[in-house]
Scaffold this motif. Structure first.
Motif, PDB file in Angstrom:
ATOM      1  N   LEU A  68      -0.793  14.822  -4.311  1.00 27.71           N
ATOM      2  CA  LEU A  68      -1.754  13.824  -4.792  1.00 27.71           C
ATOM      3  C   LEU A  68      -1.826  12.630  -3.847  1.00 27.71           C
ATOM      4  O   LEU A  68      -2.915  12.115  -3.552  1.00 27.71           O
ATOM      5  N   VAL A  69      -0.683  12.194  -3.361  1.00 22.83           N
ATOM      6  CA  VAL A  69      -0.659  11.061  -2.424  1.00 22.83           C
ATOM      7  C   VAL A  69      -1.334  11.436  -1.113  1.00 22.83           C
ATOM      8  O   VAL A  69      -2.106  10.649  -0.552  1.00 22.83           O
ATOM      9  N   ILE A  70      -1.059  12.625  -0.604  1.00 17.06           N
ATOM     10  CA  ILE A  70      -1.687  13.074   0.640  1.00 17.06           C
ATOM     11  C   ILE A  70      -3.207  13.111   0.480  1.00 17.06           C
ATOM     12  O   ILE A  70      -3.959  12.634   1.343  1.00 17.06           O
ATOM     13  N   GLY A  71      -3.682  13.660  -0.645  1.00 16.65           N
ATOM     14  CA  GLY A  71      -5.118  13.699  -0.891  1.00 16.65           C
ATOM     15  C   GLY A  71      -5.720  12.306  -0.991  1.00 16.65           C
ATOM     16  O   GLY A  71      -6.816  12.053  -0.460  1.00 16.65           O
ATOM     17  N   SER A  72      -5.018  11.392  -1.643  1.00 22.59           N
ATOM     18  CA  SER A  72      -5.516  10.011  -1.779  1.00 22.59           C
ATOM     19  C   SER A  72      -5.624   9.324  -0.430  1.00 22.59           C
ATOM     20  O   SER A  72      -6.583   8.582  -0.167  1.00 22.59           O
ATOM     21  N   ILE A  73      -4.658   9.545   0.431  1.00 26.18           N
ATOM     22  CA  ILE A  73      -4.687   8.930   1.763  1.00 26.18           C
ATOM     23  C   ILE A  73      -5.891   9.427   2.557  1.00 26.18           C
ATOM     24  O   ILE A  73      -6.569   8.646   3.246  1.00 26.18           O
ATOM     25  N   ILE A  74      -6.192  10.708   2.452  1.00 19.60           N
ATOM     26  CA  ILE A  74      -7.369  11.240   3.148  1.00 19.60           C
ATOM     27  C   ILE A  74      -8.646  10.621   2.590  1.00 19.60           C
ATOM     28  O   ILE A  74      -9.585  10.310   3.333  1.00 19.60           O
ATOM     29  N   LEU A  75      -8.686  10.395   1.282  1.00 23.63           N
ATOM     30  CA  LEU A  75      -9.878   9.826   0.655  1.00 23.63           C
ATOM     31  C   LEU A  75     -10.104   8.359   1.016  1.00 23.63           C
ATOM     32  O   LEU A  75     -11.187   7.830   0.759  1.00 23.63           O
ATOM     33  N   THR A  76      -9.115   7.700   1.596  1.00 23.14           N
ATOM     34  CA  THR A  76      -9.374   6.342   2.093  1.00 23.14           C
ATOM     35  C   THR A  76     -10.378   6.382   3.231  1.00 23.14           C
ATOM     36  O   THR A  76     -10.974   5.355   3.567  1.00 23.14           O
ATOM     37  N   THR A  77     -10.545   7.554   3.847  1.00 19.39           N
ATOM     38  CA  THR A  77     -11.488   7.867   4.931  1.00 19.39           C
ATOM     39  C   THR A  77     -11.152   7.202   6.258  1.00 19.39           C
ATOM     40  O   THR A  77     -11.964   7.252   7.173  1.00 19.39           O
ATOM     41  N   HIS A  78      -9.972   6.597   6.374  1.00 16.86           N
ATOM     42  CA  HIS A  78      -9.570   6.168   7.718  1.00 16.86           C
ATOM     43  C   HIS A  78      -8.729   7.301   8.305  1.00 16.86           C
ATOM     44  O   HIS A  78      -7.504   7.276   8.289  1.00 16.86           O
ATOM     45  N   PHE A  79      -9.428   8.295   8.836  1.00 16.56           N
ATOM     46  CA  PHE A  79      -8.778   9.527   9.253  1.00 16.56           C
ATOM     47  C   PHE A  79      -7.806   9.315  10.414  1.00 16.56           C
ATOM     48  O   PHE A  79      -6.807  10.024  10.532  1.00 16.56           O
ATOM     49  N   GLN A  80      -8.090   8.352  11.283  1.00 14.36           N
ATOM     50  CA  GLN A  80      -7.183   8.133  12.420  1.00 14.36           C
ATOM     51  C   GLN A  80      -5.838   7.596  11.951  1.00 14.36           C
ATOM     52  O   GLN A  80      -4.780   8.095  12.351  1.00 14.36           O
ATOM     53  N   MET A  81      -5.862   6.581  11.091  1.00  9.56           N
ATOM     54  CA  MET A  81      -4.606   6.048  10.555  1.00  9.56           C
ATOM     55  C   MET A  81      -3.875   7.112   9.746  1.00  9.56           C
ATOM     56  O   MET A  81      -2.645   7.222   9.810  1.00  9.56           O
ATOM     57  N   ALA A  82      -4.632   7.901   8.977  1.00 14.07           N
ATOM     58  CA  ALA A  82      -4.012   8.977   8.195  1.00 14.07           C
ATOM     59  C   ALA A  82      -3.365  10.002   9.118  1.00 14.07           C
ATOM     60  O   ALA A  82      -2.271  10.512   8.826  1.00 14.07           O
ATOM     61  N   TYR A  83      -4.013  10.315  10.226  1.00 14.89           N
ATOM     62  CA  TYR A  83      -3.478  11.263  11.202  1.00 14.89           C
ATOM     63  C   TYR A  83      -2.123  10.779  11.717  1.00 14.89           C
ATOM     64  O   TYR A  83      -1.145  11.534  11.753  1.00 14.89           O
TER      65      TYR A  83
ATOM     66  N   LEU B 278      -2.451  21.505  -0.141  1.00 11.93           N
ATOM     67  CA  LEU B 278      -3.028  21.189  -1.445  1.00 11.93           C
ATOM     68  C   LEU B 278      -3.649  19.792  -1.425  1.00 11.93           C
ATOM     69  O   LEU B 278      -4.733  19.576  -1.987  1.00 11.93           O
ATOM     70  N   GLY B 279      -2.974  18.830  -0.769  1.00 12.41           N
ATOM     71  CA  GLY B 279      -3.524  17.482  -0.657  1.00 12.41           C
ATOM     72  C   GLY B 279      -4.848  17.481   0.083  1.00 12.41           C
ATOM     73  O   GLY B 279      -5.803  16.781  -0.300  1.00 12.41           O
TER      74      GLY B 279
END
Length: 592
Positions: free
Chosen positions: A173-188, A234-235
């Motif tokens: 759930l946390v991984i999915g939420s981080i992706i949904l912030t849409t800052h993909f570079q920071m998430a990467y 899953l995230g």
């Protein structure tokens, strides 16, 4: 205990916004953020999800181009339901800054460190200028990822220590939420760091709960690593509705393709290495006034940036007290695996953030997929800040034993030598700065091609640089005296905790406050006579589009707030073919 303290400290920092109906200033918020979020909020309140924004650049895809940014990120959407748009945009930043401290507290406690260490770490992370100064730019996606960083590490630690369907689900759930912030570079960057920590943790894990008894140790570790990978998948699946359309769009249709996929190798590399940190910013990690800022609220941050990037709108100050206590954590014997992983991650992220200044960035750019889609290597600096605060917590565990039978004289001598070395460096830097020798040496040895304008800015900023060395020296001295008093039994560890926390609040607060201001919302949102005239004409003429020449090379989006469709405007991911059609390159005027 920690939440009330965070509410008070962060609330005081943002008191002007909280006690008014004003709008929290953010340069990106004013240029596009508010307009796009208001458009989105008005529709979803009426049960409609937008697929197209007709008001900018003759229309842009909404979901794919990330026009609404965090439009599917649950906290942002909920706030837009319950607050006016301009208030929701401010509250979501404050909300995440508070949560950042709470998550850091829980992360430190999950490592079985004391509440005192977790308390100080929580304050330090919540007020970290690496995160808080992004408010001035309205860069909400970056703030979200930084705030969620300790949450992801906390969930990963819980999963490795006590693997179960519950810990697996929370991690996903946390991984999915981080992706949904849409800052993909920071998430990467974050996923790379968290993956490194988790896999290392699995390798060194000695907990019988984490390695099932019916398996060999090797097979158990492989199984745990596999489950971690499945949690990540899953995230990604939970956020697929946002991630895959956006990824496809950016690689095939966005204007970003001109500097990435469709660019020459030289152009692509130059783009990816732009907005990295430079040697001047390295000193700024310790002395924030050294490199300056282009435009913030305080005099020290107004036209004082003399570095090598185009401008500087935020700050990466790590905190002299944090670095000092993290240094103690580095040479203590506690949590060896944690110390080594955090130190390695911090060093790796720091070298990467320096871009072409070190060979590491070029190696990563060549061999790791996806890096050529990003720019601004400096964004990786948030992992340095997170690692430093974690190491500080480890160092504080050593500090609490000062003057007790557990503390050996040899360890205290190492702390004393480290303390003396840092204070001496600050004193030397203060005198060299005051005399002007430091600036002269820096330019001659490290920055010989400095422009005349930057040289003049450096000359004008000498008083602020000197004051910066003095501020850091005073802060460091206070922490050192606190440690000496603790060792001398002048007060308890609880009093020392309060003194260190207050020092951090003052030190970080003096930087953070320069990047927080409000603007009158009614003035911002009201239509002027030009807008009113255009709205009257639009009611009579159709089709009707506007080309605004109100500054910003035709990138003004303000008319869109009043329902006026724009032939141009500003968007970070607009359609490449439309840019070609209107003859628009970079941030220039559309010439067709």
């Amino acid at each position: 205990m920690i939440l009330p303290v965070l509410l008070c400290v962060v609330g005081f920092l943002f008191r002007d916004f909280i006690g008014s109906n004003d709008m929290l200033y953010g340069s990106d918020t004013l240029s596009l953020g508010y307009m796009a979020r208001e458009f989105y909020a008005n529709l979803i309140r009426n049960g409609v999800f937008p697929l197209w924004n007709p008001f900018i650049l003759n229309g842009t895809p909404f979901l794919e181009s990330l026009a609404g940014g965090d439009s599917l990120y649950p906290p942002s959407t909920l706030l837009l339901f319950f607050f006016q748009t301009h208030r929701a945009l401010g509250w979501k930043l404050i909300f995440h800054i508070i949560l950042a401290g709470f998550f850091m507290y829980k992360w430190i406690r999950s490592l079985h460190l004391t509440k005192k260490s977790a308390f100080i770490s929580s304050i330090a992370y919540s007020l970290s200028p690496i995160m808080v100064t992004l408010v001035h730019g309205g860069q909400d996606g970056k703030i979200f990822v930084i705030a969620l960083t300790p949450l992801l590490f906390w969930m990963a630690e819980s999963f490795v220590s006590r693997p179960s369907p519950r810990s697996f689900s929370f991690l996903s759930l946390v991984i999915g939420s981080i992706i949904l912030t849409t800052h993909f570079q920071m998430a990467y960057f974050l996923f790379a760091g968290a993956g490194f920590y988790t896999l290392t943790r699995i390798i060194v894990n000695k907990s019988p709960k984490a390695i099932p008894a019916d398996n060999t140790q090797f097979a158990g570790r492989i199984r745990l690593a596999t489950y971690f990978g499945l949690a990540a998948i899953l995230g990604l699946t939970l956020s697929a509705v946002q991630f895959f359309p956006a990824t496809s769009y950016v690689m095939e249709h966005s204007r970003r393709t001109a500097t990435t996929i469709a660019a020459t190798p030289e152009e692509s590399r130059s783009y990816s290495s732009s907005w990295s940190l430079h040697p001047e910013e390295l000193v700024g990690l310790v002395i924030p006034e050294f490199v300056g800022v282009s435009n913030a609220n305080e005099p020290w941050a107004q036209n004082t940036y003399w570095g090598r990037n185009g401008f500087k709108g935020n700050h990466e100050y790590l905190g002299i007290a944090v670095l000092f206590l993290a240094g103690i954590g580095l040479f203590c014997t506690r949590k060896k695996y944690l110390r080594n992983v955090m130190a390695s991650m911090a060093m790796f992220a720091l070298l990467f953030s320096l871009g072409e200044h070190t060979p590491l960035w070029g190696l990563i750019y060549t061999i790791i997929p996806g890096i050529n889609l990003f720019r601004a290597p400096s964004l990786a600096i948030f992992l340095v800040g997170f690692s430093a605060v974690t190491l500080m917590a480890v160092g504080l565990e050593e500090v609490w034993t000062l003057g007790t039978p557990e503390q050996k004289d040899s360890k205290w001598k190492r702390i004393w030598r480290f303390m003396f070395a840092l204070v001496s460096l600050m004193v030397i830097g203060l005198f060299l700065s005051k005399s002007g020798v430091l600036a002269s040496l820096w330019v001659n040895l490290l920055y010989p091609d400095i422009s005349d304008n930057s040289r003049q800015i450096l000359s004008n900023s000498q008083q602020f640089i000197t004051r910066g060395f003095l501020n850091s020296l005073v802060c460091l001295t206070v922490v050192c005296l606190t440690l000496l008093g603790l060792k001398g039994h002048l007060y308890s560890a609880r009093i020392a905790t309060v003194l260190i926390a207050i020092t951090l609040v003052i030190d970080f607060g003096r930087i953070d406050k320069s990047f927080i201001k409000t603007i009158d919302f009614e003035s911002f949102r009201s239509a002027d006579k030009q807008i009113e005239t255009l709205m009257e004409r639009q009611a009579q003429e159709t089709p009707f589009r506007v080309f605004s020449l109100n500054g910003l090379n035709g990138q003004d989006v303000r008319p869109g707030m009043f329902g006026l469709e724009l032939v141009a405007g500003h968007h970070p991911n607009d359609l490449a073919r439309h840019r070609d059609f209107i003859g628009m390159k970079g941030s220039g005027l559309p010439m067709n």
